[in-house]
Structures are given as C-alpha cells and as structure tokens.
Design a protein around this motif. Structure first.
Motif, PDB file in Angstrom:
ATOM      1  N   UNK A  97      -8.375 -60.792 -15.053  1.00  0.00           N
ATOM      2  CA  UNK A  97      -8.438 -59.588 -16.076  1.00  0.00           C
ATOM      3  C   UNK A  97      -9.864 -58.680 -15.823  1.00  0.00           C
ATOM      4  N   UNK A  98     -10.839 -59.647 -15.490  1.00  0.00           N
ATOM      5  CA  UNK A  98     -12.244 -58.869 -14.915  1.00  0.00           C
ATOM      6  C   UNK A  98     -11.945 -57.876 -13.946  1.00  0.00           C
ATOM      7  N   UNK A  99     -11.573 -58.196 -12.827  1.00  0.00           N
ATOM      8  CA  UNK A  99     -11.042 -57.275 -11.823  1.00  0.00           C
ATOM      9  C   UNK A  99     -10.282 -56.269 -12.175  1.00  0.00           C
ATOM     10  N   UNK A 100      -9.259 -56.406 -12.923  1.00  0.00           N
ATOM     11  CA  UNK A 100      -8.294 -55.343 -13.539  1.00  0.00           C
ATOM     12  C   UNK A 100      -8.991 -54.235 -14.274  1.00  0.00           C
ATOM     13  N   UNK A 101      -9.828 -54.570 -15.139  1.00  0.00           N
ATOM     14  CA  UNK A 101     -10.759 -53.704 -15.972  1.00  0.00           C
ATOM     15  C   UNK A 101     -11.785 -53.032 -15.139  1.00  0.00           C
ATOM     16  N   UNK A 102     -12.354 -53.631 -14.323  1.00  0.00           N
ATOM     17  CA  UNK A 102     -13.191 -52.869 -13.496  1.00  0.00           C
ATOM     18  C   UNK A 102     -12.601 -51.992 -12.472  1.00  0.00           C
ATOM     19  N   UNK A 103     -11.385 -52.264 -12.127  1.00  0.00           N
ATOM     20  CA  UNK A 103     -10.481 -51.372 -11.112  1.00  0.00           C
ATOM     21  C   UNK A 103     -10.028 -50.068 -12.145  1.00  0.00           C
ATOM     22  N   UNK A 104      -9.880 -50.239 -13.505  1.00  0.00           N
ATOM     23  CA  UNK A 104      -9.436 -49.288 -14.077  1.00  0.00           C
ATOM     24  C   UNK A 104     -10.737 -48.244 -14.306  1.00  0.00           C
ATOM     25  N   UNK A 105     -11.631 -48.823 -14.488  1.00  0.00           N
ATOM     26  CA  UNK A 105     -13.044 -47.927 -14.635  1.00  0.00           C
ATOM     27  C   UNK A 105     -13.310 -47.219 -13.498  1.00  0.00           C
ATOM     28  N   UNK A 106     -13.264 -47.835 -12.281  1.00  0.00           N
ATOM     29  CA  UNK A 106     -13.175 -47.266 -11.187  1.00  0.00           C
ATOM     30  C   UNK A 106     -12.434 -45.989 -10.768  1.00  0.00           C
ATOM     31  N   UNK A 107     -11.170 -46.320 -11.093  1.00  0.00           N
ATOM     32  CA  UNK A 107     -10.060 -45.191 -10.879  1.00  0.00           C
ATOM     33  C   UNK A 107     -10.503 -44.176 -11.742  1.00  0.00           C
ATOM     34  N   UNK A 108     -10.813 -44.401 -12.992  1.00  0.00           N
ATOM     35  CA  UNK A 108     -11.249 -43.067 -13.785  1.00  0.00           C
ATOM     36  C   UNK A 108     -12.557 -42.670 -13.444  1.00  0.00           C
ATOM     37  N   UNK A 109     -13.639 -43.257 -13.070  1.00  0.00           N
ATOM     38  CA  UNK A 109     -14.875 -42.580 -12.945  1.00  0.00           C
ATOM     39  C   UNK A 109     -14.847 -41.999 -11.509  1.00  0.00           C
ATOM     40  N   UNK A 110     -14.180 -42.870 -10.506  1.00  0.00           N
ATOM     41  CA  UNK A 110     -14.531 -42.158  -9.088  1.00  0.00           C
ATOM     42  C   UNK A 110     -13.152 -41.359  -8.831  1.00  0.00           C
ATOM     43  N   UNK A 111     -11.970 -41.739  -9.018  1.00  0.00           N
ATOM     44  CA  UNK A 111     -11.181 -40.864  -8.808  1.00  0.00           C
ATOM     45  C   UNK A 111     -10.400 -39.729  -9.668  1.00  0.00           C
ATOM     46  N   UNK A 112     -11.030 -39.972 -10.912  1.00  0.00           N
ATOM     47  CA  UNK A 112     -10.476 -39.031 -11.918  1.00  0.00           C
ATOM     48  C   UNK A 112      -8.876 -39.343 -12.553  1.00  0.00           C
TER      49      UNK A 112
ATOM     50  N   UNK B 191     -10.231 -51.391 -23.116  1.00  0.00           N
ATOM     51  CA  UNK B 191     -10.055 -51.894 -21.710  1.00  0.00           C
ATOM     52  C   UNK B 191     -11.596 -51.619 -20.799  1.00  0.00           C
ATOM     53  N   UNK B 192     -11.565 -50.164 -20.923  1.00  0.00           N
ATOM     54  CA  UNK B 192     -12.751 -49.660 -20.130  1.00  0.00           C
ATOM     55  C   UNK B 192     -14.166 -50.189 -20.794  1.00  0.00           C
ATOM     56  N   UNK B 193     -14.322 -50.377 -22.116  1.00  0.00           N
ATOM     57  CA  UNK B 193     -15.523 -51.288 -22.502  1.00  0.00           C
ATOM     58  C   UNK B 193     -15.761 -52.355 -21.561  1.00  0.00           C
ATOM     59  N   UNK B 194     -14.380 -53.232 -21.854  1.00  0.00           N
ATOM     60  CA  UNK B 194     -14.500 -54.362 -20.928  1.00  0.00           C
ATOM     61  C   UNK B 194     -14.929 -54.214 -19.398  1.00  0.00           C
ATOM     62  N   UNK B 195     -14.404 -53.206 -18.978  1.00  0.00           N
ATOM     63  CA  UNK B 195     -14.722 -53.044 -17.632  1.00  0.00           C
ATOM     64  C   UNK B 195     -16.226 -52.669 -17.421  1.00  0.00           C
ATOM     65  N   UNK B 196     -16.766 -51.754 -18.376  1.00  0.00           N
ATOM     66  CA  UNK B 196     -18.266 -51.772 -18.141  1.00  0.00           C
ATOM     67  C   UNK B 196     -18.968 -52.931 -18.153  1.00  0.00           C
ATOM     68  N   UNK B 197     -18.558 -53.772 -19.378  1.00  0.00           N
ATOM     69  CA  UNK B 197     -19.284 -54.997 -19.498  1.00  0.00           C
ATOM     70  C   UNK B 197     -19.127 -56.154 -18.090  1.00  0.00           C
TER      71      UNK B 197
ATOM     72  N   UNK C 103     -18.757 -54.984 -15.185  1.00  0.00           N
ATOM     73  CA  UNK C 103     -19.618 -54.186 -14.036  1.00  0.00           C
ATOM     74  C   UNK C 103     -21.220 -54.308 -14.727  1.00  0.00           C
ATOM     75  N   UNK C 104     -21.616 -55.136 -15.583  1.00  0.00           N
ATOM     76  CA  UNK C 104     -23.026 -55.083 -16.070  1.00  0.00           C
ATOM     77  C   UNK C 104     -23.575 -53.900 -16.490  1.00  0.00           C
ATOM     78  N   UNK C 105     -22.750 -52.914 -17.122  1.00  0.00           N
ATOM     79  CA  UNK C 105     -23.129 -51.621 -17.453  1.00  0.00           C
ATOM     80  C   UNK C 105     -23.085 -51.603 -19.051  1.00  0.00           C
ATOM     81  N   UNK C 106     -22.511 -52.762 -19.616  1.00  0.00           N
ATOM     82  CA  UNK C 106     -22.504 -52.630 -21.095  1.00  0.00           C
ATOM     83  C   UNK C 106     -22.663 -53.939 -21.669  1.00  0.00           C
ATOM     84  N   UNK C 107     -23.602 -54.147 -22.901  1.00  0.00           N
ATOM     85  CA  UNK C 107     -23.759 -55.399 -23.190  1.00  0.00           C
ATOM     86  C   UNK C 107     -23.830 -55.360 -24.828  1.00  0.00           C
TER      87      UNK C 107
END
Length: 403
Positions: free
Chosen positions: A259-274, A316-322, A324-328
């Motif tokens: 689940x952690x990898x999925x949420x990180x992937x969603x964050x990455x595709x949103x931030x980097x690939x728009x 999910x994006x908040x989970x992805x930030x967490x 990735x160590x960017x939200x706590x």
C-alpha cells in the motif's frame, strides 16, 4: 474455458475501435528513467474515454453481439471502471445497459455511469453481492451479461493497448501493467508476444489482494480473500479460467506491491507527470519503485485508470507524502503559559516547516494543570528534514510523539 484469443482477433478489435478510442499519450518520465537507468514511458489510459482502458473490452464485446442480442440489453456488475465502460459502449451501440453497483460505490463513478445512460441497481454492499444479482437479472430478462474480464472479446479489446504500445515504442523491452482478474494482462500478453515482442511482460497486484501468484504456483485458478486495499479496482479474489490460461502462457511474472508503494506512486505520477491516477492505475509505477531490479529499459508502465473520488485522492496523497517522509502528524507537550505556542511555531518556521493544521488542547485528563498539548500536521522536505525537525524540538526540551 476452451476459447482463446488470437492476434487477428485483437487486430479486428483495433479496427472496430478506431473511431471510438482516444489515442492516449505515451509520456517519458525523467524521474523514473533515472531510477531505472534507461527510458521509462507512461501509457496514460487514465485519460481514455470513461477514465480507463475498460472501454476497449466493453465496446469490443457489445459490438460483436447480434442485433437480436443487443435488443435484449446488456447487464454488468461493477463498482466503477467496468460499469462506465459498459455504459458508454452500450450507449454508442444503441442498446440498454443495466449496471449492478454496490450501495457504497463512490458517487462520482455512480453519476458518470448514469450519465452514460445506464440504469443502476443496488443489490447489496459489495461487488460480490452484485455479481450473482446481475447474472440472475440477465437470466430473467434475457439480457447479455458482460463479464469484466473472463471473455475472449473482452480480452481482445484490452489487447488493442498492446498494439499501440508496440507502435509508439517499438524498442520496448519491459511492459508493466496492473492485474486484477487478468483481462488486460491477457490481452497485452497475446498482442505483444504474438507480434514478436521478445521482452518481458510484468503483471502487478496489490499485496493485500493477490490471487495470481498462488494460482500460478499451483497451476490453476485459486481463490483468495482480498484484504482491504486502496487499489480496489484490482482486488479480485480469483482469476478467470480464460485469463489464467493466457497469463500463464504470456506474462513473464506477477509481482506484488505494498500500500505504501502504491500511495508513493500516485504522488509521483501527480507531481512529476501531472497525471491523476487511481490506486489500481498506479500499481505499475509502484512496481518500478519496489521491483526496480526487474526493469530492463526501455520500460512502458500502463497507467490503467484515473477514476478516483476526490476525497479518497486527498487521503491517499497524504498517505503518500507520509510514506515519502514529507508529511507527519506529531503531538507536542508544552507548558501552558502565554507565548508558548508562538515560540513552538517560531521554531518550526525557522526550520522551514509548513504547518498544515494545529489543534491546541489545554484541558484533558492526561494533562497536568500547567501543561498543554498541540497536535501538528507538518509538511517537510523529506526524511532528513523530518529527522532534523524532531531532533531540534527535542533538544529544545519539548516532549514529541508521532500521532
């Protein structure tokens, strides 16, 4: 199931879909290319009509029905993408669609399905309750049941995506796709391998709902009980008979992702690939993050869908930030006196932390009379910055706990 799928059937499906589909973009990802050590491309089926690849199979299946069958209408069971694909395909082909959806289906998916002209029936709270109800309805009314994955026409339609990938990236060596019931992976397998593709086709399942690895291990479709997963679009408890056969023949391996990898992937595709991608649609990118060793570039990762409820997306994006160590979220104990909260927030400001939310509690049974507690939602620049923040606060004498 004795039926199978041929490359010729996929080519015919491609001709029939020519004026129906959006030609979705193939975008190069610089970040993922650096991670893998060679070109990585994202095939953006999240911007396909209905928001996923499902229109490919649904339209192919319904278009191959006889006029008499179409006159009786079609029926399907789905919580989202298949529902929308069937509803739009039926509308385009002039037949009635009845969709059985769980009572708790996300409102945007329900409204989209209804907007395509389908009648919606709610027989229960889960897709498992919808499936037998839809099949019984089909028998009673003479309608044609449109299976979400286990039918040759569905597989042929999904396989058209493989022809596009080969045309757009002819030197591709690894194709990565999410796997639920196996319809897309089966179609890609036939299209790629029977066209002479000598690379690897990698399937990806959510670790909490992975029926293919145990099924492949014993050589037959095996049922599992999926645990709750954010990737509900691929949470299928048992492979289909046809799709299991085709995946066994044409898919090189099926891996699982957390689940952690999925949420990180969603964050990455949103931030980097728009690209806004649903959890199941991001599973292929999660595999690049978690199974980088298996990727031989050039890589094409299929973003299979983008239908996600905005409220779930925020969560999910908040989970992805967490992850990735960017939200706590931290709980800080401080002395309840004037200026104490201002000093704490000033410390955070000096550290360059973005404070997203503050909850200040002064009266609670666990607190001494002279104490107060603050719950802080913090955005940081990454794991090192988070560690710096925690260290600084503790050195300043604050009692800090993760919430």
């Amino acid at each position: 199931m004795s039926q199978t799928v041929t490359l010729d059937a996929i080519r015919r499906a491609r001709e029939a879909l020519d004026d129906v589909l959006v030609r979705t973009p193939l975008l190069r990802s610089r970040h993922l290319s650096e991670l893998v050590g060679g070109p990585v491309y994202l095939k953006c089926e999240n911007v396909q009509r209905t928001g996923s690849y499902k229109i490919r199979g649904a339209y192919t299946r319904i278009s191959r029905l006889s006029e008499e069958e179409r006159a009786r209408g079609v029926v399907a069971a789905s919580a989202g993408n298949h529902a929308q694909g069937v509803a739009l395909a039926a509308s385009l082909l002039g037949c009635k669609a009845t969709i059985f959806m769980p009572a708790g289906a996300p409102l945007p998916k329900v409204e989209a399905t209804r907007a395509y002209g389908a009648q919606i029936i709610y027989p229960g709270d889960t897709v498992d309750a919808c499936l037998p109800a839809a099949q019984e309805y089909a028998r009673e009314h003479g309608a044609v049941f449109i299976h979400p994955f286990d039918h040759p026409d569905i597989v042929a339609g999904q396989g058209t995506l493989g022809l596009e990938i080969l045309q757009e990236c002819p030197d591709v060596r690894t194709v990565v796709t999410a796997v639920g019931g196996g319809g897309l992976a089966s179609g890609l397998g036939v299209a790629l391998k029977e066209s002479g593709f000598a690379g690897s086709l990698l399937g990806v399942q959510a670790k909490r709902a992975a029926a293919f690895p145990p099924s492949l291990a014993v050589g037959r479709p095996t049922s599992v009980t999926p645990s709750p997963t954010m990737a509900d679009g691929i949470a299928v408890g048992r492979p289909g008979e046809l799709t299991f056969q085709l995946v066994s023949q044409h898919v090189d391996s099926v891996v699982t992702v957390s689940e952690e990898s999925i949420s990180r992937a969603m964050l990455l595709t949103l931030e980097r690939a728009k690209q806004v991608v649903e959890p199941a649609g991001a599973a292929s990118v999660a595999a690049l993050l978690e199974h980088t060793y298996a990727m031989r570039p050039p890589v094409v990762a299929v973003l299979s869908g983008g239908n996600i409820d905005p409220l779930l997306l925020a969560k999910v994006l908040r989970h992805g930030l967490a992850t990735a160590g960017r939200y706590m979220v931290v709980r800080v104990r401080l002395t309840d006196r004037p200026g104490a909260l201002v000093r704490l927030l000033s410390e955070l400001a000096e550290l360059g932390v973005n404070v997203l939310d503050v909850m200040h509690e002064r009266v609670a049974a666990r607190l001494h009379l002279e104490d107060a507690e603050v719950v802080l939602h913090l955005e940081t620049r990454g794991p090192e910055h988070s560690g710096e923040v925690m260290g600084r606060l503790r050195r300043q004498g604050y009692t800090v706990k993760f919430n």
